[in-house]
Design a protein around this motif. Structure first.
Motif, PDB file in Angstrom:
ATOM      1  N   ASP A   9       0.863  -1.180  -0.260  1.00 59.51           N
ATOM      2  CA  ASP A   9       0.137   0.018   0.159  1.00 59.51           C
ATOM      3  C   ASP A   9       0.814   1.504   0.112  1.00 59.51           C
ATOM      4  N   GLU A  10       1.950   1.222   0.665  1.00 61.61           N
ATOM      5  CA  GLU A  10       2.941   2.501   0.610  1.00 61.61           C
ATOM      6  C   GLU A  10       3.410   2.766  -0.856  1.00 61.61           C
ATOM      7  N   LYS A  11       3.600   1.699  -1.311  1.00 64.22           N
ATOM      8  CA  LYS A  11       4.256   2.112  -2.656  1.00 64.22           C
ATOM      9  C   LYS A  11       3.123   2.370  -3.665  1.00 64.22           C
ATOM     10  N   LEU A  12       2.031   1.854  -3.432  1.00 64.30           N
ATOM     11  CA  LEU A  12       0.561   2.185  -4.301  1.00 64.30           C
ATOM     12  C   LEU A  12       0.577   3.682  -3.995  1.00 64.30           C
ATOM     13  N   LYS A  13       0.647   4.248  -2.735  1.00 64.78           N
ATOM     14  CA  LYS A  13       0.292   5.443  -2.438  1.00 64.78           C
ATOM     15  C   LYS A  13       1.278   6.410  -3.295  1.00 64.78           C
ATOM     16  N   LYS A  14       2.505   6.063  -3.344  1.00 64.77           N
ATOM     17  CA  LYS A  14       3.630   6.715  -4.174  1.00 64.77           C
ATOM     18  C   LYS A  14       3.055   6.904  -5.439  1.00 64.77           C
ATOM     19  N   ILE A  15       2.307   5.991  -5.910  1.00 63.65           N
ATOM     20  CA  ILE A  15       1.968   5.828  -7.421  1.00 63.65           C
ATOM     21  C   ILE A  15       0.972   7.128  -7.617  1.00 63.65           C
ATOM     22  N   LEU A  16       0.018   6.811  -6.415  1.00 69.21           N
ATOM     23  CA  LEU A  16      -1.115   7.972  -6.453  1.00 69.21           C
ATOM     24  C   LEU A  16      -0.768   9.249  -6.627  1.00 69.21           C
ATOM     25  N   ASN A  17       0.214   9.345  -5.604  1.00 70.72           N
ATOM     26  CA  ASN A  17       0.469  10.885  -5.564  1.00 70.72           C
ATOM     27  C   ASN A  17       1.480  11.164  -6.675  1.00 70.72           C
ATOM     28  N   GLY A  18       2.168  10.221  -7.171  1.00 67.99           N
ATOM     29  CA  GLY A  18       2.921  10.766  -8.525  1.00 67.99           C
ATOM     30  C   GLY A  18       2.137  11.235  -9.441  1.00 67.99           C
ATOM     31  N   TYR A  19       0.860  10.441  -9.581  1.00 67.80           N
ATOM     32  CA  TYR A  19      -0.019  11.276 -10.778  1.00 67.80           C
ATOM     33  C   TYR A  19      -0.393  12.653 -10.622  1.00 67.80           C
ATOM     34  N   PHE A  20      -0.634  12.932  -9.282  1.00 69.13           N
ATOM     35  CA  PHE A  20      -1.007  14.441  -8.808  1.00 69.13           C
ATOM     36  C   PHE A  20       0.184  15.553  -9.337  1.00 69.13           C
ATOM     37  N   VAL A  21       1.655  14.844  -9.068  1.00 70.09           N
ATOM     38  CA  VAL A  21       2.608  15.674  -9.327  1.00 70.09           C
ATOM     39  C   VAL A  21       2.730  15.757 -10.543  1.00 70.09           C
ATOM     40  N   TRP A  22       2.484  14.764 -11.373  1.00 68.13           N
ATOM     41  CA  TRP A  22       2.458  15.136 -12.800  1.00 68.13           C
ATOM     42  C   TRP A  22       1.413  16.016 -13.249  1.00 68.13           C
ATOM     43  N   CYS A  23       0.089  15.923 -12.837  1.00 61.13           N
ATOM     44  CA  CYS A  23      -1.017  17.043 -13.102  1.00 61.13           C
ATOM     45  C   CYS A  23      -0.587  18.158 -12.766  1.00 61.13           C
ATOM     46  N   ASP A  24       0.170  18.520 -11.685  1.00 61.16           N
ATOM     47  CA  ASP A  24       0.446  19.993 -11.222  1.00 61.16           C
ATOM     48  C   ASP A  24       1.284  20.468 -12.490  1.00 61.16           C
ATOM     49  N   LYS A  25       2.160  19.731 -13.138  1.00 56.94           N
ATOM     50  CA  LYS A  25       3.089  20.260 -14.075  1.00 56.94           C
ATOM     51  C   LYS A  25       2.361  20.570 -15.479  1.00 56.94           C
ATOM     52  N   ASN A  26       1.196  19.888 -15.644  1.00 55.92           N
ATOM     53  CA  ASN A  26       0.459  19.785 -16.925  1.00 55.92           C
ATOM     54  C   ASN A  26      -0.940  20.095 -16.847  1.00 55.92           C
ATOM     55  N   LEU A 177     -11.758   1.117  -5.833  1.00 57.86           N
ATOM     56  CA  LEU A 177     -12.258   1.553  -4.396  1.00 57.86           C
ATOM     57  C   LEU A 177     -10.943   1.343  -3.668  1.00 57.86           C
ATOM     58  N   HIS A 178     -10.262   0.246  -3.493  1.00 57.37           N
ATOM     59  CA  HIS A 178      -9.086   0.167  -2.694  1.00 57.37           C
ATOM     60  C   HIS A 178      -8.351   1.395  -2.810  1.00 57.37           C
ATOM     61  N   LEU A 179      -7.736   1.832  -4.103  1.00 57.15           N
ATOM     62  CA  LEU A 179      -6.802   2.877  -4.467  1.00 57.15           C
ATOM     63  C   LEU A 179      -7.703   4.051  -3.854  1.00 57.15           C
ATOM     64  N   LYS A 180      -8.838   4.410  -4.259  1.00 58.17           N
ATOM     65  CA  LYS A 180      -9.522   5.686  -3.654  1.00 58.17           C
ATOM     66  C   LYS A 180      -9.185   5.639  -2.246  1.00 58.17           C
ATOM     67  N   ASN A 181      -9.458   4.582  -1.485  1.00 62.90           N
ATOM     68  CA  ASN A 181      -9.216   4.841  -0.019  1.00 62.90           C
ATOM     69  C   ASN A 181      -8.012   5.123   0.283  1.00 62.90           C
ATOM     70  N   LEU A 182      -6.849   4.717  -0.451  1.00 60.56           N
ATOM     71  CA  LEU A 182      -5.331   4.862  -0.024  1.00 60.56           C
ATOM     72  C   LEU A 182      -5.025   6.401  -0.052  1.00 60.56           C
ATOM     73  N   ASP A 183      -5.805   7.150  -1.016  1.00 63.75           N
ATOM     74  CA  ASP A 183      -5.538   8.407  -1.186  1.00 63.75           C
ATOM     75  C   ASP A 183      -6.930   9.107  -1.624  1.00 63.75           C
ATOM     76  N   ASN A 184      -7.534   9.763  -0.667  1.00 68.50           N
ATOM     77  CA  ASN A 184      -8.777  10.266  -0.752  1.00 68.50           C
ATOM     78  C   ASN A 184      -9.136  11.535  -1.765  1.00 68.50           C
ATOM     79  N   ARG A 185      -8.062  11.903  -2.458  1.00 74.61           N
ATOM     80  CA  ARG A 185      -7.981  12.902  -3.414  1.00 74.61           C
ATOM     81  C   ARG A 185      -8.435  12.290  -4.952  1.00 74.61           C
ATOM     82  N   HIS A 186      -8.272  11.123  -4.938  1.00 74.30           N
ATOM     83  CA  HIS A 186      -8.775  10.204  -5.909  1.00 74.30           C
ATOM     84  C   HIS A 186     -10.332  10.021  -5.928  1.00 74.30           C
TER      85      HIS A 186
END
Length: 968
Positions: A9-26, A177-186
């Motif tokens: 789950d910790e690594k999945l959170k990094k992917i979920l956060n990486g998406y928002f970092v990418w979006c912030d640049k685009n 649903l599991h990924l959404k629960n790991l990062d409620n921004r999604h």
């Protein structure tokens, strides 16, 4: 259904956060989920609204559906025109009302529409899933091809045939649903966009791959620790035999000083590249000089573009891999064939700052991928992505080397370079690993072998062909996985089917790897192992340890048994030492200079020798390619070699001829050839016959009946083949046995000019073989069925760009080969012995099934094709150690049946799909399925693989162009 991610789950959170970092640049990408939500709201007001559906006419609804489909991602709307929509409008309306009003479980609805009784051809997942999401935005996510690819990276397989679509959709929903629960921004809209980030965007792909490879775990493996210690010892003592790379630090420092002495500018950028060119070492880790020559040429043409590109490369804000890939695109616009590869960027960046950027050599990166088993996962990388991934690895290794305190500091240009602050330290370790393992170690090959044996992958192409002067052969099974995969080391004249050899036998069921004194099972070997102290048969070992017999190889002798329940149990030094010991014993057992004479060699041995000879000359053809070429020539003395330019068609014929000491005469075909006078000759004004090259060859061959002559018609379809070659083809068809000699009708008839006596006796000798090479493009002519029916058309389009010639040393020609090697045994089906006719019944029965399909489009099989396929299959029996019956039949479908299929009618499409069904044995699709769906269904089918892949290509071409043919 249980969710089994391959990441924490910790690594999945990094992917979920990486998406928002990418979006912030685009900014555009950041808006995407919101735009999709608005589209959903619009769908709720129209297509998913009961009131709207009740009042709208069929025509208006069709327009609204087309408007909806055009807004979807992908090519959905390409296949859906208004006539198709109107034709299915009642069913479409029924399905939409079912989505809105039915009390059924949403997942059941999806299953019923996508796979069940409400399924409508052409209206697949890409059409319906956005509507499911609009109706159930927190339950049914949008499902597309990116979804499958993304979730597979995370260990979730939605393409398996073992579960229903309803179960897959539920699993998919639970994952989101599991990924959404790991990062409620999604929410489901951002997660849908996340699949794009993780499968298309280099930033996302690299992040996922980095998280899936645990560097810290790998670096603490016993084998890795040992290799780092060895590297450190060798480098610290600067052993010139094993490490001579210190120059890198000095060279790069020197180039940096000279290159940046003056600021880069348009008027000096070419001079700067000359600095790189003159200081570039010609070996080791550095770039090939041709890359720099191309870069210089580009700079001479467009200096401002090269200047801007280098400034962007060194100091740009964009992610590194995108910088590299964008620069390559710009350079290719200026010089299309420029050799601008990853090593060039490694050189430029390491010159700029080797503390941050390593040099790059592709073989080093490829070797490391093999070591860690990432060949497939990292295979699709762009050039920029390859460099970025390698750089990250080098930085991590440099940091590890610093913390391990193993390395001493280097002195470069009288300046001390501290260990571990440079990416170059990491690169140097990986380079050392590659160079050392190429020469000495079986360990990494063995680790890869054990992992692959558990995966079901049967490919052996990525293993070396020779190891310490022995032929190395690897076996995982043919068509299905072998119960006991093996790795054998063969000395001269030794074969797996007949010989002795050191061999690793992996008994998967009990997780034991046995290094054995191998003894062939198929045939008794002529050599024998010298008496071995305390030798135990594999049979005896199994009886004693497990009270049972082994599945196979019981008559080999045990040298060493390794427990590989945990691969980490294998100790690199122990494994390498054990193999060295048994190889030393093997050398003593083989009699030096006891090689067989050609006349004593079997056909299989001759073909294997031909293959090795051609490899030794630097040409990469598989053993099966050589064997297939042999069978094709033996079946009929006319073979077509087809394929894109540069795939080695001409060289296959020439090197084959060279290997058997045959004469190969190349005749370039000219576009203006209009009749056989251009090939055979013509009568001049003095009534004298002016012969062309082929007549001269025929005369020479007639006087040397035991020598093989190969006539190579190069680019034979530059002119219309029927115009200049039809008479020659007709003469070939008149072959018959006269005693022990094959003869034809006279080649030249109605002779009434000077020297007519000699010419009128001329026939096509039995030792002349015609090979035609063809390219299929806008400059060439297609073939008629008359030509195709009379030849085996071999396609050579597979190119392994990673292949590097690893010399097998000097190989001798087969000097004493005579025409009996290629001479046809069979010419007429009626002349076959009864046992051969009986054997052919199985082949003919299979052809009947194909013929029934082909008749639907008037492509039915004639007697000539039937006979020649049977002859080919009869000859195959002699070399079944190389090509199995199934593989031979696949070659024949590919070479005798498929080249004749072409056209634009629906009948052509239908027979292609039916042929795929027949050859694959799969029945759950028809012409209404997409190519992608069919390809997935038949993907795991091992038999008739070449033919199935070609038919899929032809089907895809039909769908794209409305026309298809075998030829590219």
């Amino acid at each position: 259904m249980e969710i089994s991610f391959n990441l924490s789950d910790e690594k999945l959170k990094k992917i979920l956060n990486g998406y928002f970092v990418w979006c912030d640049k685009n900014e555009e990408q950041k808006k995407y989920p919101g735009l999709e939500k608005r589209k959903t709201e619009e769908r709720k007001k129209t297509l998913l609204d009961n009131v709207y559906l009740q009042k709208v006419s069929d025509d208006e609804l069709a327009d609204k559906i087309l408007e909806y489909s055009r807004k979807l991602q992908g090519p959905v709307n390409i296949k859906i025109g208004k006539p198709k929509v109107l034709g299915e409008i009642k069913k479409l309306k029924r399905n939409i009302l079912y989505i809105i009003n039915s009390p059924d479980d949403p997942f059941k609805k999806a299953d019923k529409i996508l796979e069940g009784e409400y399924k409508i051809p052409i209206f697949y997942k890409a059409f319906w899933c956005p509507l499911f999401q609009a109706q159930y935005p927190e339950l049914l996510p949008n499902w597309n091809n990116k979804t499958n690819k993304f979730l597979k990276k995370l260990g979730i397989n939605l393409t398996t045939s073992k579960t229903t679509l309803e179960e897959k959709y539920k699993l998919f929903s639970e994952v989101f649903l599991h990924l959404k629960n790991l990062d409620n921004r999604h929410d489901f809209y951002t997660l849908d966009h996340l699949t794009h980030y993780g499968t298309v965007i280099p930033d996302g792909e690299l992040l996922i791959d980095e998280l899936k490879f645990d560097f810290d775990e790998w670096v603490n493996l016993n084998g890795t620790k040992k290799s780092i210690k060895d590297y450190s010892d060798v480098r610290n003592r600067k052993d010139p035999e094993l490490w001579n790379e210190e120059y890198k630090w000095d060279v790069l420092s020197k180039i940096n000083n000279e290159f940046f002495k003056e600021t880069m500018a348009v008027d000096n950028i070419v001079e700067k590249i000359v600095v790189l060119e003159k200081n570039n070492p010609t070996s080791g880790s550095f770039v090939h000089y041709t890359n720099l020559m191309d870069l210089k040429e580009i700079a001479q043409r467009k200096p401002e573009i090269v200047l801007n590109s280098l400034e962007l490369l060194f100091k740009g804000d964009v992610i590194l891999c995108e910088r590299i890939d964008n620069i390559i695109k710009e350079f290719k616009k200026i010089k299309k064939d420029a050799g601008i590869g990853t090593p060039l960027f490694g050189y430029l960046l390491a010159m700029y700052d080797y503390r941050k950027y390593p040099l790059y050599k592709d073989s080093t990166f490829q070797n490391f991928k093999k070591v860690i088993g990432k060949e497939k996962e990292w295979k699709s990388y762009t050039l920029g992505m390859k460099y970025q991934r390698f750089r990250e690895l080098c930085l991590k290794m440099g940091d590890y080397l610093k913390k391990s305190n193993r390395l001493e500091n280097l002195i470069a240009r009288d300046i001390e370079v501290p260990v571990g602050i440079t990416a170059l330290d990491g690169q140097d370790y990986f380079y050392y690993l590659d160079e050392r393992d190429k020469k000495n170690s079986i360990y990494n090959h063995l680790i890869k072998f054990l992992k692959q044996a558990e995966s079901g992958d049967l490919s052996t192409r990525n293993y070396p062909r020779d190891f310490k002067n022995y032929e190395m052969k690897v076996g995982f099974g043919q068509g299905v996985s072998a119960r006991i995969p093996w790795v054998a080391f063969l000395g001269k004249d030794q074969k797996v089917s007949k010989g002795i050899y050191p061999v690793y036998l992996y008994y998967k069921k009990i997780k034991k790897l046995i290094l054995a004194y191998g003894v062939s099972e198929t045939n008794s070997p002529e050599n024998h192992w010298e008496p071995i102290d305390n030798a135990v048969l594999v049979n005896e070992y199994f009886q004693k340890q497990f009270n049972e017999k082994p599945d196979r190889y019981g008559n080999s002798y045990v040298f060493k048994v390794y427990d590989v329940e945990n691969i980490n149990n294998l100790k690199k030094e122990e494994v390498d030492n054990d193999l060295n010991k048994i190889l030393a014993q093997y050398r003593d057992c083989l009699k030096i200079g006891s090689g067989k004479k050609v006349k004593d060699m079997k056909i299989v041995e001759k073909i294997e020798h031909l293959h090795k000879y051609i490899l030794s000359k630097g040409f990469n053809y598989s053993l099966k390619d050589i064997a297939n070429f042999y069978l094709s020539l033996k079946t009929k003395p006319f073979v077509i070699l087809a394929g894109i330019s540069g795939t080695g068609k001409t060289q296959l014929a020439r090197k084959f001829a060279e290997a058997i000491n045959a004469k190969c005469e190349l005749i370039p075909v000219k576009p203006d050839w209009t009749d056989n006078s251009d090939l055979i000759g013509y009568v001049d004004i003095d009534n004298q016959f002016k012969e062309k090259a082929i007549i001269r060859i025929i005369k020479e061959a007639t006087s040397n009946p035991q020598k093989i002559y190969i006539v190579l018609l190069d680019e034979m379809n530059l002119a219309r083949v029927e115009h200049y070659f039809s008479d020659f083809l007709s003469i070939i068809e008149t072959r018959e046995y006269d005693g022990n000699r094959i003869v034809t009708k006279n080649l030249i008839t109605d002779v009434n000019y000077k020297e007519e006596d000699e010419l009128k006796e001329l026939i096509i000798p039995e030792n002349v073989y015609i090979v035609g090479t063809v390219n299929m493009d806008e400059t060439t002519h297609p073939f008629s069925r008359k030509v195709l029916d009379r030849a085996n058309s071999i396609e050579l389009n597979q190119v392994d760009l990673d292949w590097v010639n690893e010399s097998l040393g000097k190989m001798e020609k087969l000097e004493d080969i005579n025409n009996d090697f290629l001479k046809a045994k069979y010419l007429r089906f009626g002349d076959l012995p009864e046992n051969e006719k009986e054997y052919s019944k199985k082949i003919i029965d299979a052809l009947k099934g194909i013929d029934r399909i082909l008749k639907e489009a008037d492509f039915q099989i004639g007697y000539r094709i039937r006979d020649e396929i049977c002859f080919y299959m009869l000859y195959q029996k002699e070399i079944e150690d190389i090509i199995s019956y199934e593989e031979a039949f696949d070659f024949q479908i590919m070479q005798k049946i498929l080249p004749r299929i072409q056209g634009s009618s629906l009948r052509v499409k239908k027979i292609i799909v039916k042929l795929i069904r027949y050859l694959s044995g799969k029945e759950d699709f028809d012409e209404n399925n997409s190519v992608e769906d069919i390809a997935k269904i038949v993907n795991e089918v091992p038999r008739n693989r070449k033919s199935i892949n070609k038919l899929l290509f032809m089907l895809r071409r039909y769908e794209d162009d409305g026309f298809t043919s075998f030829w590219i």
